[in-house]
Scaffold this motif. Sequence first.
Motif, PDB file in Angstrom:
ATOM      1  N   PRO A  11      15.568  -0.395   8.772  1.00 17.38           N
ATOM      2  CA  PRO A  11      14.253  -1.042   8.898  1.00 17.38           C
ATOM      3  C   PRO A  11      13.172  -0.025   9.261  1.00 17.38           C
ATOM      4  CG  PRO A  11      15.590  -1.474  10.839  1.00 17.38           C
ATOM      5  CD  PRO A  11      16.473  -0.756   9.867  1.00 17.38           C
ATOM      6  N   LEU A  12      12.090  -0.045   8.512  1.00 21.05           N
ATOM      7  CA  LEU A  12      10.982   0.863   8.755  1.00 21.05           C
ATOM      8  C   LEU A  12       9.683   0.065   8.834  1.00 21.05           C
ATOM      9  CD1 LEU A  12      11.858   3.699   6.183  1.00 21.05           C
ATOM     10  CD2 LEU A  12      12.147   3.796   8.660  1.00 21.05           C
ATOM     11  N   ASP A  13       8.860   0.411   9.788  1.00 19.84           N
ATOM     12  CA  ASP A  13       7.546  -0.213   9.891  1.00 19.84           C
ATOM     13  C   ASP A  13       6.599   0.467   8.909  1.00 19.84           C
ATOM     14  OD1 ASP A  13       8.284  -1.973  11.908  1.00 19.84           O
ATOM     15  OD2 ASP A  13       7.853  -0.521  13.482  1.00 19.84           O
ATOM     16  N   MET A  14       5.996  -0.333   8.025  1.00 17.44           N
ATOM     17  CA  MET A  14       5.053   0.220   7.058  1.00 17.44           C
ATOM     18  C   MET A  14       3.691   0.358   7.718  1.00 17.44           C
ATOM     19  SD  MET A  14       5.014   1.302   3.989  1.00 17.44           S
ATOM     20  CE  MET A  14       3.748   1.886   2.865  1.00 17.44           C
ATOM     21  N   PRO A  15       3.101   1.559   7.728  1.00 14.52           N
ATOM     22  CA  PRO A  15       1.798   1.717   8.376  1.00 14.52           C
ATOM     23  C   PRO A  15       0.702   0.962   7.636  1.00 14.52           C
ATOM     24  CG  PRO A  15       2.396   3.713   7.196  1.00 14.52           C
ATOM     25  CD  PRO A  15       3.605   2.822   7.175  1.00 14.52           C
ATOM     26  N   GLU A  16      -0.329   0.602   8.364  1.00 17.49           N
ATOM     27  CA  GLU A  16      -1.491  -0.017   7.737  1.00 17.49           C
ATOM     28  C   GLU A  16      -2.234   1.026   6.908  1.00 17.49           C
ATOM     29  OE1 GLU A  16      -3.123  -3.356  10.758  1.00 17.49           O
ATOM     30  OE2 GLU A  16      -3.231  -1.295  11.533  1.00 17.49           O
ATOM     31  N   SER A  17      -3.178   0.550   6.112  1.00 15.31           N
ATOM     32  CA  SER A  17      -3.967   1.444   5.272  1.00 15.31           C
ATOM     33  C   SER A  17      -5.450   1.323   5.594  1.00 15.31           C
ATOM     34  CB  SER A  17      -3.763   1.118   3.782  1.00 15.31           C
ATOM     35  OG  SER A  17      -2.462   1.456   3.355  1.00 15.31           O
ATOM     36  N   VAL A  18      -6.144   2.446   5.420  1.00 15.15           N
ATOM     37  CA  VAL A  18      -7.602   2.470   5.458  1.00 15.15           C
ATOM     38  C   VAL A  18      -8.071   2.792   4.048  1.00 15.15           C
ATOM     39  CG1 VAL A  18      -9.659   3.644   6.334  1.00 15.15           C
ATOM     40  CG2 VAL A  18      -7.726   3.189   7.865  1.00 15.15           C
ATOM     41  N   LEU A  19      -8.879   1.917   3.488  1.00 15.44           N
ATOM     42  CA  LEU A  19      -9.386   2.120   2.132  1.00 15.44           C
ATOM     43  C   LEU A  19     -10.728   2.835   2.182  1.00 15.44           C
ATOM     44  CD1 LEU A  19      -9.350   1.625  -0.950  1.00 15.44           C
ATOM     45  CD2 LEU A  19     -10.472  -0.575  -0.509  1.00 15.44           C
ATOM     46  N   VAL A  20     -10.822   3.940   1.454  1.00 14.29           N
ATOM     47  CA  VAL A  20     -12.103   4.622   1.248  1.00 14.29           C
ATOM     48  C   VAL A  20     -12.467   4.447  -0.218  1.00 14.29           C
ATOM     49  CG1 VAL A  20     -13.329   6.816   1.239  1.00 14.29           C
ATOM     50  CG2 VAL A  20     -11.743   6.281   3.109  1.00 14.29           C
ATOM     51  N   SER A  61      -5.925   7.502  12.145  1.00 16.63           N
ATOM     52  CA  SER A  61      -4.721   8.024  12.767  1.00 16.63           C
ATOM     53  C   SER A  61      -3.510   7.113  12.554  1.00 16.63           C
ATOM     54  CB  SER A  61      -4.947   8.216  14.270  1.00 16.63           C
ATOM     55  OG  SER A  61      -3.789   8.753  14.888  1.00 16.63           O
ATOM     56  N   GLY A  62      -2.441   7.695  11.994  1.00 18.29           N
ATOM     57  CA  GLY A  62      -1.198   6.959  11.793  1.00 18.29           C
ATOM     58  C   GLY A  62      -1.228   5.968  10.653  1.00 18.29           C
ATOM     59  N   ARG A  63      -2.330   5.911   9.925  1.00 15.74           N
ATOM     60  CA  ARG A  63      -2.462   4.977   8.804  1.00 15.74           C
ATOM     61  C   ARG A  63      -2.492   5.730   7.472  1.00 15.74           C
ATOM     62  NH1 ARG A  63      -7.003   1.528  12.134  1.00 15.74           N
ATOM     63  NH2 ARG A  63      -5.592  -0.066  12.969  1.00 15.74           N
ATOM     64  N   VAL A  64      -2.264   5.014   6.393  1.00 17.61           N
ATOM     65  CA  VAL A  64      -2.321   5.612   5.065  1.00 17.61           C
ATOM     66  C   VAL A  64      -3.770   5.576   4.583  1.00 17.61           C
ATOM     67  CG1 VAL A  64      -1.583   5.444   2.665  1.00 17.61           C
ATOM     68  CG2 VAL A  64       0.044   4.961   4.502  1.00 17.61           C
ATOM     69  N   LEU A  65      -4.272   6.712   4.163  1.00 17.78           N
ATOM     70  CA  LEU A  65      -5.621   6.812   3.628  1.00 17.78           C
ATOM     71  C   LEU A  65      -5.548   6.569   2.122  1.00 17.78           C
ATOM     72  CD1 LEU A  65      -8.627   7.553   3.822  1.00 17.78           C
ATOM     73  CD2 LEU A  65      -7.954   9.964   3.750  1.00 17.78           C
ATOM     74  N   GLU A  66      -6.138   5.479   1.656  1.00 19.49           N
ATOM     75  CA  GLU A  66      -6.149   5.148   0.226  1.00 19.49           C
ATOM     76  C   GLU A  66      -7.553   5.374  -0.318  1.00 19.49           C
ATOM     77  OE1 GLU A  66      -4.321   1.481  -0.939  1.00 19.49           O
ATOM     78  OE2 GLU A  66      -2.889   1.498   0.726  1.00 19.49           O
ATOM     79  N   ILE A  67      -7.651   6.183  -1.362  1.00 17.76           N
ATOM     80  CA  ILE A  67      -8.947   6.561  -1.925  1.00 17.76           C
ATOM     81  C   ILE A  67      -9.083   5.989  -3.331  1.00 17.76           C
ATOM     82  CG2 ILE A  67     -10.436   8.491  -2.591  1.00 17.76           C
ATOM     83  CD1 ILE A  67      -9.010  10.172  -0.451  1.00 17.76           C
ATOM     84  N   GLU A  68     -10.190   5.318  -3.569  1.00 17.54           N
ATOM     85  CA  GLU A  68     -10.483   4.745  -4.880  1.00 17.54           C
ATOM     86  C   GLU A  68     -11.877   5.165  -5.331  1.00 17.54           C
ATOM     87  OE1 GLU A  68      -7.986   0.514  -4.370  1.00 17.54           O
ATOM     88  OE2 GLU A  68     -10.169   0.512  -4.679  1.00 17.54           O
ATOM     89  N   GLY A  69     -12.127   5.034  -6.642  1.00 12.77           N
ATOM     90  CA  GLY A  69     -13.461   5.271  -7.169  1.00 12.77           C
ATOM     91  C   GLY A  69     -13.687   6.657  -7.734  1.00 12.77           C
ATOM     92  N   LEU A  70     -12.632   7.490  -7.754  1.00  8.16           N
ATOM     93  CA  LEU A  70     -12.744   8.841  -8.298  1.00  8.16           C
ATOM     94  C   LEU A  70     -11.674   9.051  -9.370  1.00  8.16           C
ATOM     95  CD1 LEU A  70     -13.198  10.779  -4.915  1.00  8.16           C
ATOM     96  CD2 LEU A  70     -15.008  10.109  -6.516  1.00  8.16           C
ATOM     97  N   ASP A  71     -11.504   8.047 -10.208  1.00  4.93           N
ATOM     98  CA  ASP A  71     -10.412   8.039 -11.187  1.00  4.93           C
ATOM     99  C   ASP A  71     -10.450   9.193 -12.175  1.00  4.93           C
ATOM    100  OD1 ASP A  71     -10.652   5.538  -9.941  1.00  4.93           O
ATOM    101  OD2 ASP A  71      -9.637   4.520 -11.571  1.00  4.93           O
ATOM    102  N   ASP A  72     -11.635   9.769 -12.411  1.00  2.00           N
ATOM    103  CA  ASP A  72     -11.759  10.808 -13.429  1.00  2.00           C
ATOM    104  C   ASP A  72     -11.403  12.202 -12.919  1.00  2.00           C
ATOM    105  OD1 ASP A  72     -13.940  10.887 -11.739  1.00  2.00           O
ATOM    106  OD2 ASP A  72     -15.340  11.552 -13.297  1.00  2.00           O
TER     107      ASP A  72
END
Length: 353
Positions: A11-20, A61-72
């Motif tokens: 069992p693993l705790d999945m970290p939360e995400s911060v969306l940029v 801190s401790g969260r997954v940084l998810e980046i969108e809007g720079l697909d190119d």
Amino acid sequence: MAFAAATGVMPLDMPESVLVRFKGKRQPGVTLRDLVHAIPYYGIKHGLLTVAKAGKKNAFSGRVLEIEGLDDLTVEQAFELSDASAERSAAGCTITLSEESVAEYLKSNITLLKWMISNGYGEERTISRRIAAMEEWLANPSLMRADKDAEYAEVIEIDLDEIKEPILCAPNDPDDARLLSEVAGEKIDEVFIGSCMTNIGHFRAAGKLLEKQPAGSLKTRLWLAPPTKMDQHQLTEEGYYGIYGRAGARMEMPGCSLCMGNQARVAAKSTVVSTSTRNFPNRLGDGANVYLASAELAAVAAVEGRLPSVEEYQRYMGEFDAMAGEIYRYMNFHEIEEYQKAASNVIPVAQEA
């Protein structure tokens, strides 16, 4: 490990995400490194990040940084953003890219891996399996995307239309993001262009600027360290090492160099502009004050001996932009004749079987 061995599960705790989420259009003179620094800059503006150590707040801190809007972006460019997630203390980073960008990167890597086989690098069967996996993906491309109803701990929107000047990180904290106009005029003693935050295009840009300066006229001590030996080889073939030498730059062996903090060192108590990943106290030199900036801004500072005004910087960037097609070419190995020839004679072991 004992729990996993006994029960067959882990069992693993999945970290939360911060969306940029980036939106809008990148403005003239604004580089990818400025977008890297825009993340802490906007984090501060949104009250999600503080610079002061007392009562420190860091939503990344401790969260997954998810980046969108720079697909190119190309994959090489995306690395510049994902690399810096460590400075945010994030647990990881994802960037949404196009299938075209990923496909180009894999085609380049397949050629490079075949070149490695032809030159006796590594274990052939292992490399061949990697080639096969990449070719399989190219035949049936598929990329992960966030669920439409995904929930995030925080959402930061960055409007590229609002960013009209470079963003640096001030001494000596990668969270202390500031606009160039806030620090312009600061005298600079040394400049370092290198680390995994750079690519071959950055060194061409520096070379184009240095080429126009009289020999030995630099107002700073300039250190240059391409990230890989392949970059070094290509820059040498294109004549840039001769330009660096005439300008009086100190060439370091490819790799981490000053960024590592335990190899070469800048002068004690000097003021530095660096493209390195971080500027923690005493990392580049004892008592040194280190600004983090783009390679383009670092090159300008090396020539001027100070942080330029926004207007001065934009004049230099106009020259870079006019040569963008020549400068910002990446190491696409499937387009480089030396690697193409070597790769064309290789049949991976997995295919032979």
